[in-house]
Scaffold this active site. Structure first.
Site, PDB file in Angstrom:
ATOM      1  N   LYS A   1       6.999  -1.835  -2.041  1.00  0.00           N
ATOM      2  CA  LYS A   1       6.855  -0.465  -1.349  1.00  0.00           C
ATOM      3  C   LYS A   1       7.419   0.765  -2.169  1.00  0.00           C
ATOM      4  O   LYS A   1       8.576   0.711  -1.826  1.00  0.00           O
ATOM      5  CB  LYS A   1       7.085  -0.915   0.496  1.00  0.00           C
TER       6      LYS A   1
ATOM      7  N   SER B   1       3.031  -0.966   8.672  1.00  0.00           N
ATOM      8  CA  SER B   1       2.636   0.062   6.846  1.00  0.00           C
ATOM      9  C   SER B   1       3.197  -0.896   6.119  1.00  0.00           C
ATOM     10  O   SER B   1       3.004   0.160   4.910  1.00  0.00           O
ATOM     11  CB  SER B   1       3.959   0.856   7.501  1.00  0.00           C
TER      12      SER B   1
ATOM     13  N   SER C   1       6.604  -3.863  10.255  1.00  0.00           N
ATOM     14  CA  SER C   1       5.958  -3.263   9.385  1.00  0.00           C
ATOM     15  C   SER C   1       5.991  -4.378   7.622  1.00  0.00           C
ATOM     16  O   SER C   1       5.117  -4.334   6.514  1.00  0.00           O
ATOM     17  CB  SER C   1       5.580  -2.126   8.637  1.00  0.00           C
TER      18      SER C   1
HETATM   19  N1  GLN Z   1       3.732   0.062  13.877  1.00  0.00           N
HETATM   20  C1  GLN Z   1       5.248   0.517  13.308  1.00  0.00           C
HETATM   21  C2  GLN Z   1       5.866   1.965  13.386  1.00  0.00           C
HETATM   22  O1  GLN Z   1       4.849   2.639  13.019  1.00  0.00           O
HETATM   23  C3  GLN Z   1       5.941  -0.028  12.360  1.00  0.00           C
HETATM   24  C4  GLN Z   1       6.568   0.617  11.506  1.00  0.00           C
HETATM   25  C5  GLN Z   1       7.744   0.229  10.792  1.00  0.00           C
HETATM   26  O2  GLN Z   1       8.043  -1.165  10.684  1.00  0.00           O
HETATM   27  N2  GLN Z   1       7.794   0.665   9.501  1.00  0.00           N
HETATM   28  O3  GLN Z   1       6.414   2.411  13.573  1.00  0.00           O
END
Ligand code: GLN
Length: 491
Positions: free
Chosen positions: A82, A157, A181
């Site tokens: 990532k 994400s 994410s």
């Molecule tokens: N969807 C969650 C957020 O927007 C998860 C983000 C994550 O795990 N980095 O915060």
């Protein structure tokens, strides 16, 4: 071996074939680069592809093999990271415009450990900006499309990492999971995603979202690969004082034992007690997801597990708690991006404050700005007690719910997501509906627990479904055991 055959191998199989000289590291990297070149125009899983660096690293591995030198566990295996991991000399943007062109001076600990094990970084994957999102649409570099249906989101994400594994553009990938994410895009793209216990893997060199929750983990083609990669990544790190000092278990061995068991015995999950939080079915979830959980439970019972209902009464507050704690910590963490030390910088030098404002208003996207505003508010004098402190108190109650459940159960089962992948754009103007996609993933984050999402078939719309197993603190082995037996029972 043909390209296709190479890219269909798991990371473990590929590592073995490279070690046994059936495939060279250069062949492996070339095969994956070819697939990426063909498919990524449509999917947009990568922000950067490291052609030159990956081929040079592969040549080094092949030279080591020729000289019969000692090899790491992942020698020659191509992986993707990532874009939120710092990679020395390679652009690392966090999916943000504010870091366009930024090349960090050093590798994140996770990247350094993978390098040490011989894994080869073939690219940096697309992600929601600074890991804020559940769709993969909040990246300054465009949305990542779902390889199963290009009109749909890939989840977020860690969108690019999940899509790259699903489309066979790398043998495995790494991502971050603060509220789901890793598991959420893994479920939406049909791959395995592991969220580890908070403190299991070093966060050093990873752009932080919410420091009290952030975790690092693998996205893989199967459970065995997740255990293999975790073994390389886990362990204490002097650059992250929240990492645990204890010895890292041999995760792979625990899986080998359980899969060997499943071949020899009909009921490999005999004595395993799994709890199903009744609150899962009280939430708004799609019929496909509900049926899938019930089907998986029938399967687990056939394998010998005892599945019964339990309760996590405070779980329903996970989304409100999460969306106070995360913006609060994010607003503090993002202070460092001011255009002076990293990336995008404006030539407006009329005043320091104008300079900051220009850089940040140009550099950050809408979701990031929204969270900075909310977080600044929830942390401000007069509101801190009512919001951040209160949220942290409820967070403790959520942790206690889990603790209580683990006095009776070895693991919990939950859907990974309330829905399968949705059409690109559908939730873009409705942030709350996107936040609700985290309802089954965020609880394990708030409690710091390990959880795995495993592909469990397809919905009516032919899009992948995921099932989640959550373990007690540092209970990665139990989720691997249940996950690998379940995975094997499907094949
Ligand atoms: N969807 C969650 C957020 O927007 C998860 C983000 C994550 O795990 N980095 O915060």
């Amino acid at each position: 071996m043909q390209n296709l055959e190479i890219t269909n191998l798991s990371a473990l199989e590929l590592a073995e074939k490279i070690r046994n000289k059936e495939i060279t590291a250069v062949e492996a990297v070339t095969a994956y680069l070819n697939v990426t070149e063909k498919k990524d125009k449509d999917i947009n899983a990568f922000i950067t592809v490291c052609h030159k660096e990956a081929l040079a690293a592969a040549q080094e591995i092949d030279a080591k093999i020729a000289k019969k030198k000692k090899l790491g566990l992942l020698a020659g295996v191509p992986y993707a990271a990532k874009d939120i991991f710092a990679t020395a000399g390679i652009e690392s943007t966090g999916g943000s415009r504010i870091l366009k062109g930024y090349k960090p001076p050093a590798d994140a600990t996770a990247i350094a450990r993978l390098k040490e094990a011989g894994a080869i970084l073939i690219g940096k994957t697309n992600c929601d900006e600074f890991a804020m999102g559940a769709s993969g649409e909040h990246s300054a570099y465009g949305a990542t499309k779902n390889p199963h249906n290009l009109k749909c989101v890939s989840g977020g994400s860690s969108s690019g990492s999940a899509a790259a594994v699903a489309a066979n553009m790398c043998a495995f990938a790494i991502g971050t999971d603060t509220g789901g994410s890793i598991r959420q895009p893994a479920a939406l793209c049909g791959v395995v995603g592991l969220k580890v216990t908070y403190g299991r893997i070093s966060r050093a060199g990873v752009f932080p979202l919410a420091s009290s929750i952030d975790t690092i983990g693998p996205l893989t083609k199967n459970v065995c690969d997740a255990a293999l990669v975790l073994g390389v990544l886990a362990g204490q790190d002097k650059y992250d004082h929240t990492t645990l000092a204890a010895e890292v278990p041999n995760y792979l061995k625990s899986i080998n034992k359980s899969s060997a068991l499943s071949e020899s015995k009909k009921k490999p999950l005999q004595n395993i007690k799994i709890g199903l939080p009744k609150e899962c079915f009280e939430s708004k979830i799609s019929a496909d997801i509900r049926d899938n959980v019930n089907k998986v439970i029938v399967n687990l019972e056939k394998l010998g597990a005892k599945v019964s209902e339990c309760s996590l009464p405070y779980m329903k507050y996970s989304i409100p708690v999460y969306y106070i704690v995360v913006p609060s910590e994010a607003s503090a963490n993002l202070e460092r991006f001011d255009g002076i030390r990293f990336g995008l910088t404006s030539d407006d030098d009329s005043s320091l404050i104008d300079f900051y404002i220009k850089n940040r208003s140009k550099g950050f996207g809408d979701e990031v700005k929204r969270r900075i505003m909310i977080g600044t508010y929830t942390l401000s004098a007069g509101y801190y007690d009512a919001y951040y402190k209160k949220a942290m108190q409820v967070r403790t109650l959520i942790c206690e719910d889990f603790k209580k459940a683990f006095t009776k159960f070895d693991a919990l089962i939950m859907p990974t997501t309330p829905n399968t992948a949705w059409e690109i754009g559908k939730k873009l103007n409705d942030p709350l509906s996107e936040y609700l996609e985290d309802m089954f993933t965020a609880p394990a984050n708030l409690a710091g627990l390990p959880a795995i999402s495993i592909p469990s078939g397809f919905g009516q719309n032919k899009l992948p479904l995921g099932i989640q197993f959550i373990g007690p603190q540092f209970g990665e082995e139990i989720v691997f055991k249940i996950g690998s037996v379940y995975e094997l029972s499907k094949s």
